[in-house]
Every structure is written in C-alpha cells, then in structure tokens.
Design a protein around this motif. Structure first.
Motif, PDB file in Angstrom:
ATOM      1  N   UNK A 133      41.781  33.397  33.143  1.00  0.00           N
ATOM      2  CA  UNK A 133      41.777  32.308  34.123  1.00  0.00           C
ATOM      3  C   UNK A 133      42.297  32.809  35.469  1.00  0.00           C
ATOM      4  N   UNK A 134      43.352  33.628  35.437  1.00  0.00           N
ATOM      5  CA  UNK A 134      43.851  34.229  36.672  1.00  0.00           C
ATOM      6  C   UNK A 134      42.773  35.127  37.292  1.00  0.00           C
ATOM      7  N   UNK A 135      42.039  35.850  36.448  1.00  0.00           N
ATOM      8  CA  UNK A 135      40.967  36.696  36.954  1.00  0.00           C
ATOM      9  C   UNK A 135      39.870  35.891  37.638  1.00  0.00           C
ATOM     10  N   UNK A 136      39.511  34.757  37.051  1.00  0.00           N
ATOM     11  CA  UNK A 136      38.494  33.903  37.683  1.00  0.00           C
ATOM     12  C   UNK A 136      39.006  33.325  38.997  1.00  0.00           C
ATOM     13  N   UNK A 137      40.278  32.984  39.044  1.00  0.00           N
ATOM     14  CA  UNK A 137      40.846  32.477  40.300  1.00  0.00           C
ATOM     15  C   UNK A 137      40.850  33.557  41.373  1.00  0.00           C
TER      16      UNK A 137
ATOM     17  N   UNK B  34      36.791  38.458  37.875  1.00  0.00           N
ATOM     18  CA  UNK B  34      36.258  37.443  36.971  1.00  0.00           C
ATOM     19  C   UNK B  34      35.424  38.011  35.847  1.00  0.00           C
ATOM     20  N   UNK B  35      35.081  39.298  35.903  1.00  0.00           N
ATOM     21  CA  UNK B  35      34.282  39.915  34.861  1.00  0.00           C
ATOM     22  C   UNK B  35      35.102  40.601  33.784  1.00  0.00           C
ATOM     23  N   UNK B  36      36.412  40.428  33.805  1.00  0.00           N
ATOM     24  CA  UNK B  36      37.264  41.052  32.792  1.00  0.00           C
ATOM     25  C   UNK B  36      36.996  40.442  31.427  1.00  0.00           C
ATOM     26  N   UNK B  37      36.942  41.295  30.404  1.00  0.00           N
ATOM     27  CA  UNK B  37      36.747  40.845  29.034  1.00  0.00           C
ATOM     28  C   UNK B  37      37.185  41.956  28.089  1.00  0.00           C
ATOM     29  N   UNK B  38      37.609  41.589  26.909  1.00  0.00           N
ATOM     30  CA  UNK B  38      37.999  42.578  25.912  1.00  0.00           C
ATOM     31  C   UNK B  38      36.768  43.352  25.443  1.00  0.00           C
ATOM     32  N   UNK B  39      36.933  44.655  25.273  1.00  0.00           N
ATOM     33  CA  UNK B  39      35.861  45.510  24.768  1.00  0.00           C
ATOM     34  C   UNK B  39      36.415  46.362  23.622  1.00  0.00           C
TER      35      UNK B  39
END
Length: 773
Positions: free
Chosen positions: A702-706, A674-679
């Motif tokens: 959204x898949x990451x949060x799930x 859930x902590x994935x984000x573009x850097x």
C-alpha cells in the motif's frame, strides 16, 4: 551486424557421460528441431570425468533424460576454467557473438536467439512464428511472466529434483504432482487470454462459416446448376476479405473473362444491398424489408443484373414510404400506448425500443433528455458488444498459449516428456488421470511434424498414453475442481486500480502512524555536489539526446550526472562497474567514456534497447565495454560497483541483492514502487527492522502504491506524500543493506525536479576500500 564469415558460439553445459542437465534440455531440443547449423557449439564440462562411454548400458535413458544427439558429440569440450571471461560471468546456456562483446545468457534468451537465427537462415520454414503474436513469447523476465518463470525456473528445478530422487534416494512411488505440472494443467484448463484473442475468435468464426457454407452448397446444389449461387457468393464475400481468396473460393481458377467480371459485379451489388438492408432492420427495428431470394444461378448474369436493379428500386421505395408513414404515426402515439405495448408479451424488445424513440420531447426537460439518451446509447453499445463477443467461438488450448504452437511449447515439452517417462517407470500411471489437459497437450505436441523425430535423436523415450486419460469426462471433472478452488480463493485475487486507490486512502494514515511509533522516520542526506558534466566535449553518441527529445534529454542528462557523481565517490582507478537494466546505454556508455581504465558491463533484457546500445558502443569505438542480454540473476561475475537508473519495481531489489552478495558498492535510483511483489527471489519487507516493527506485506505494498502518486507538479499534496512513501520503501532497502555491513546514504537526484522518481541510494561495504578519483 556480425561478420558473414564468422559464427556465434553456443555454450551448452553437459554432465556425466555427456548427458544434458535439465537446464539445457530445451536448448538441445530446439536446436535439433530447428535444424540450426549456423553456430559453433562448445560443450562445457562442469562435472567430474566419466570413465564410461556414452553408449554404455549404464547410461540407458529410462528416465527420459536428454542425451546429446550424435551430431553434437563431435563438438569440442571445454572445462569451466578454460572458458573466456565473458562466458564465466554468466549462467549457461549462453551465446557469444562473433565480436565477443555481446553475450546472450539465460534459457529463454538463448531460445529466442536460436529461433531468430534459424529463421534468418531459412525463412521458408517460418520458424519466426514460434515467437507468437508480435514476437513476445518468453520475452519478459521470470519475475513478470508466468511462462518465463515456468520454463526457466519451475520446470527445470522440479525435474532435476525428480531425477535426483530416482537415482540417489531410490524413490519407488510418486507422492505428488510437481508444482510446474500443476501450473501448466491450470493454465491449459483456463480460457485463452492472448493479446489478439478477439481477432483470433473472429478469424475462427469466419473459417467455420466458410466450412459450413461449402458443405451446405454441396448438399443443396446437388443436381442443380454447376455454377455457385449468389446466396453462397454473398455469404462468402461477407466473410472473406482477401480478393484473391474470394475469387478462388467462389469460382475456382476462373479469374478472367467478361463472364467472371459480370458475376463479380453482381455479387458486390447484392452484398451492398443486403448489408444496407440488415442495417435498416437493426437500427429502425421495423420489418419493412423481407429477405431477398438469392438462390439464382450465377451463370445468368444479365437476368441477375435486371433483377438486382428492380429489387433495389423496390427496397428504396419501401424504406422511404414506410419511414414517412411511421414518422407521422409515432408523433400521435401516447406514453400509455407505449406502456401498454411493453406490458404485452408480444415483441417486447421492439416495443421497448419504440417507446424510447416515441417519447414526446415536450414532456421532458432538455438536460434530462440528453442524459437519458446518452445513457441508453452506452447501454445499447455495451449490450451489442457483449452480444458480439458471446457470439464468437471459444478458442481452445491446443497449445500452451492458445491455438498456435509457440516457443513455450517447445521449451516445456522435454520436461513434460521426462515426467511422463518417470511416472511410467514407477508404474503409477493412474496419477496422470489428474492432469488430462497436460496429456492432451502432449498428444498435440507429438502430432506436430518433426517433434517425435527430435525426441528420438535426443535419446528420449516415446510413450503413448491411453486415450481415456485425457477424455472429456476427466476434463469436466478438472474444470469442476478448478471452479471450487477459484471460489475459495476469490479474496486473494488482485485488486483493480480503483480498489487500490480506495485502500491507499483508507489505510495509509494508519500505516504512517504505525511507522512513526516504531521510529521508522525517513531522512535524506543530499550530499551530491558538482554533478554537471561537459556534454559538448563528448562524442555525439554519448549524449542521451540521440534517442529522446530535448526536454527529456535535459532531464536524462541530469539523472545521469547524479549517478556519475555517486560512482566517482566510490570508484578507484581500476574496477569493474556493472550497469544493471542499462537500456540504451545512457549511464554505462558515459561511464565507459569517462573512466577508460575501468571495465563497464551493461546488462539489459530488452532486445531493442540492447541493439541500440551495441550500435552506440561500436560507433564510439569503446574497448572497455561488455554487453549482456539476460535477466539480472543470470549474471554471476564479480564486480566492484553496481549501478541502476530507474530499474522497475523488483528489479531494483534484485540489483541491490546482487551487490550485497558480492560486497559491491551500489548507486541506484529506484522506480515503479507500485510494481513491488513477492517473487521466487525477493520478499518484502526487505529488512529485519521493518519486519520486527510488524509491517505486513500488504501494508508495504500500500505504501508502494502511494509512492506512485508523485507527478511533475512537485508542490501538490499527492506528490509530497508520494515522496514520503518513496522514502519509506527506500529506507527499508537501506536498512537491509546496513544489516549486511553497509553504510548507506539516501539522497535525491540533482536537481530533484529532473524526475518524479528522484530518490538515490548510495552504499558501500565498510570493509571494502573505495577511494575518490
């Protein structure tokens, strides 16, 4: 601890004619600012030899670029090829401890290390305050922290580009403000958001009240008694918590004698009465107590004591009589009278509170009454809290992170100073009117003791900007522009946890269906066997139970066993293994113990975790281990196998990206989907396969949060769905590696119940030869 007679070594990169590149400006500036002398300095020449002397006319620093101070010119110079291997494996600047087993690499890590060393050398300077509240300034990595990214990445990159445009492209005008300057301007124009903001506001309010009370006392007490009034003493006692400061603020140096004791006792009694009086007024909302007259001379101690006793007796009797009469009166008040009183314009707030309190209980049901009372109590508490926060003064951005000077200011100031010199040289100073907050910050920095002297030592040009460049009018205009831009980008702001859950519930079924249409199905290949290790035969420091309880230690041992089994599938007898995000060394130390002929490198950004790992390595006596405190991207050494256990979010992708760059094998167990984000280094989706399928960044997250909905109860629907979503993310990672010529297996930790985040990626390049031990 390092030997007292030895020194750590600071490696600083230098360019032509011993000028300092932008990546090391902050290090040189801080080193001179803190007056450090407990390091051996080695200058690393990464450029071609310069035939000109350091003081030649051609090296005049008209652009504000930093030069080495005279005190550093006598230090030894080494070429890159002459450096020890521990230094060549990381980006500069770097610090190597006296034992040469620990390297501190990266700009922010080195800056923090310099501050700690300088403070230990001379605690009287209180340099440790530069690390800010709880010593967290520039502690987190650039992928998470705005300030770390600004100091380590954006500011050096922008200023390097500017200098290149000046010297190579002969640029004669400034077309736009660099992004790093704009980010700083925006941050300075926003409210202060520190962890202890409320505490600082309360402290500022107390300071302001003390100042106001002192000024009032000087005005009202002119020509009257020389001693302070008890009214002033009451106000001071209410806002000054330290007893020593309280005594000095009221009575100066008179801290002894019976007279002071009597006066102090009377003040405390009057303060107690007044606080009780205010409490009664707030809760009962009845004007039964009038303000007591505290304007009496503190020198009349006996008369003050008698008056205090009489007033206390009057207050107690008044409260008792009034409460009794009001209690009997309120029992006969009807709801119509309450409504009539509320409709009147007089004392609306008091009448409303009385109506709630005076409603007859026999006309309401019990549960309804309790619910109403609880709701009103919450509303009252919330309103009181909001009113309290509104009454607090606003903290101003005197410096980058708030009212205090921190390491962020010291790290950024050389770059901003260079930019101002650049603009001045081009003769386009009017552009500075667009960054009034930055200019005010620069002025505050130059006012700090030692800052200007340090700039002069580093050869930087000191420029004073006109005062109208940071006037209130320009700041108001900047605030107005910021409000307009914030309204336009309101949709792009982060969502709350509740909104994320709603988005997952609403959109996840469609995303899963979309992936199925493009045949992006997840398959697991659980090929790990014989993962158990004989922990009883290991030294005590190798066992993970040293840091955690037995239940967690059992799960941690199972996790470590799975990674060790994966490494054994890939490792040959002599290879370099890097344990990324190594923490306290649970994986790296076991690998070093089991594979004594292999060299194990442990990389960890957290200071406390690295300290525990160092202590364990020294206690065991391992000779095949090197430790780095740095971010993942600062390690540039070659290696054969990369390992990571539960590297959080983007860190897993940084590890895999580093392995792909070196064609190294990898054994990685991801975490924090859930902590994935573009850097600035990583973007999602990772693979061309998922991008071609039309998976958008928002759908991916959204898949990451799930995937975060997994739990220790592995049989629930949420856990099963979370396992599928974890597989989708890791399948994308595996596909990205396969597109670079890798063979990848997606497995599970054994047993799978050792962690809710139990996926394991094992990959190796098809052209690399890996044999089983």
């Amino acid at each position: 601890m390092e030997p007292a007679e030895s020194k750590s070594t600071l490696y600083i990169e230098v360019g032509q004619c011993k000028t300092v590149p932008a990546s090391s400006w902050s290090v040189v500036f801080l080193y001179q600012f803190c007056a450090c002398n407990n390091y051996k300095i080695v200058l690393v020449d990464t450029q071609k030899n310069c035939s000109q002397s350091h003081n030649s006319k051609d090296t005049d620093n008209k652009w504000g670029e930093f030069c080495l101070p005279p005190s550093m010119l006598s230090n030894s110079v080494m070429k890159w090829s002459e450096l020890p291997e521990i230094v060549k494996s990381c980006d500069l600047p770097a610090i190597v401890d006296a034992r040469e087993i620990v390297c501190y690499a990266g700009l922010c890590t080195v800056l923090r290390r310099l501050v700690m060393s300088a403070d230990a050398q001379d605690p009287s300077k209180n340099l440790i305050s530069l690390l800010g509240f709880r010593q967290t300034s520039l502690k987190t990595c650039s992928e998470v922290s705005l300030w770390t990214k600004l100091c380590e990445v954006q500011a050096p990159t922008d200023l390097t580009r500017l200098l290149q445009e000046c010297r190579i492209e002969k640029r004669q005008r400034l077309t736009s403000i660099p992004e790093s300057i704009q980010v700083l301007e925006t941050s300075l124009s926003e409210p202060v958001t520190t962890f202890n903001a409320v505490y600082r506001q309360q402290k500022l309010k107390k300071t302001n009240l003390c100042t106001d009370n002192t000024e009032t006392e000087h005005k009202e007490g002119a020509g009257k008694s020389n001693g302070p009034s008890l009214k002033t003493a009451y106000k001071s006692a209410a806002i000054i918590t330290d007893k020593r400061k309280y005594k000095q603020s009221i009575y100066g140096d008179r801290t002894k004698g019976d007279e002071f004791k009597n006066e102090e006792t009377d003040v405390k009694k009057d303060v107690t009465i007044s606080m009780a009086q205010l409490h009664v007024q707030e809760d009962s909302t009845l004007n039964v107590v009038t303000t007591m007259d505290f304007n009496r001379s503190a020198s009349n101690s006996s008369r003050t004591t008698c008056a205090s006793k009489e007033e206390r007796a009057q207050i107690t009797a008044s409260i008792s009589n009034k409460s009794a009469s009001d209690t009997s009166r309120t029992s006969h008040v009807s709801n119509d009278e309450c409504a009539q009183r509320t409709e009147d314009g007089t004392k609306e707030s008091n009448s409303g509170q009385q109506c709630d309190a005076l409603t007859p209980t026999e006309h309401q049901e019990g549960p309804l009454q309790n619910e109403t009372t609880e709701t009103k109590s919450k509303k009252k508490s919330s309103a009181k809290k909001s009113a309290t926060q509104r009454s607090l003064p606003t903290l101003e951005h005197t410096f980058a992170e708030g009212p205090d000077l921190t390491l962020v200011d010291v790290a950024l100031f050389p770059y901003i100073q260079c930019f101002v010199a650049y603009v001045n040289e081009l003769g386009c100073t009017d552009v500075l009117r667009t960054i009034p907050f930055v200019l005010r910050w620069c002025a505050n920095m130059r006012d700090m003791p030692g800052v200007v002297d340090t700039l002069v030592e580093c050869g930087s040009t000191i420029l004073e900007m006109p005062s109208d460049f940071c006037c209130d009018e320009l700041m108001s205009l900047a605030h107005a522009k910021k409000r307009c831009s914030s309204q336009e980008t309101e949709v792009g702001k982060g969502k709350s946890r509740k909104a994320v859950k709603a988005a997952v519930k609403r959109e996840l079924p469609g995303i899963l269906e979309k992936l199925q249409r493009h045949h992006l199905q997840v398959t697991f290949d659980d090929k790990l066997v014989n993962t158990e290790l004989d922990w009883d035969s290991f030294p005590a420091e190798v066992n993970p139970c040293q840091d955690v309880d037995e239940k967690r230690a059992k799960n941690k041992r199972s996790q470590v066993e799975s990674l060790i089994a994966g490494v054994k599938m890939l490792a040959n007898k002599i290879c370099t293994i890097v344990d990324f995000c190594s923490g306290g060394g649970h994986v790296g130390i076991v690998l070093a113990h089991l594979l004594p002929e292999c060299h194990v490198v442990m990389i960890e950004n957290n200071e406390e975790s690295l300290r525990r790992a160092v202590d364990r390595v020294i206690s065991i006596g391992l000779k095949n281990v090197t430790l780095y405190q740095s971010n993942i991207d600062y390690y540039i050494g070659k290696f054969d196998i990369g390992v990571s256990l539960h590297a959080c979010g983007v860190a897993t992708d940084l590890v895999l990206s580093k392995c792909l760059h070196h064609q190294a094998a990898f054994v990685s167990s991801p975490c924090c989907y859930g902590g994935l984000q573009d850097t600035h280094l990583i973007t999602y989706p990772r693979s061309q396969r998922y991008q071609t399928a039309g998976v958008t960044c928002d759908e991916y997250f959204i898949v990451g949060h799930a995937a975060e909905q997994t739990s220790w109860n592995f049989d629930t629907e949420h856990s099963k769905r979370g396992k599928v979503c974890m597989g989708i993310i890791d399948q994308d990672r595996a596909s990205a590696a396969q597109e670079h010529g890798y063979h990848v297996d997606l497995c599970s930790l054994q047993p799978s119940t050792c962690s809710p985040k139990n996926n394991l990626l094992i990959g190796w390049h098809k052209e690399r030869d890996h044999c089983v031990l």
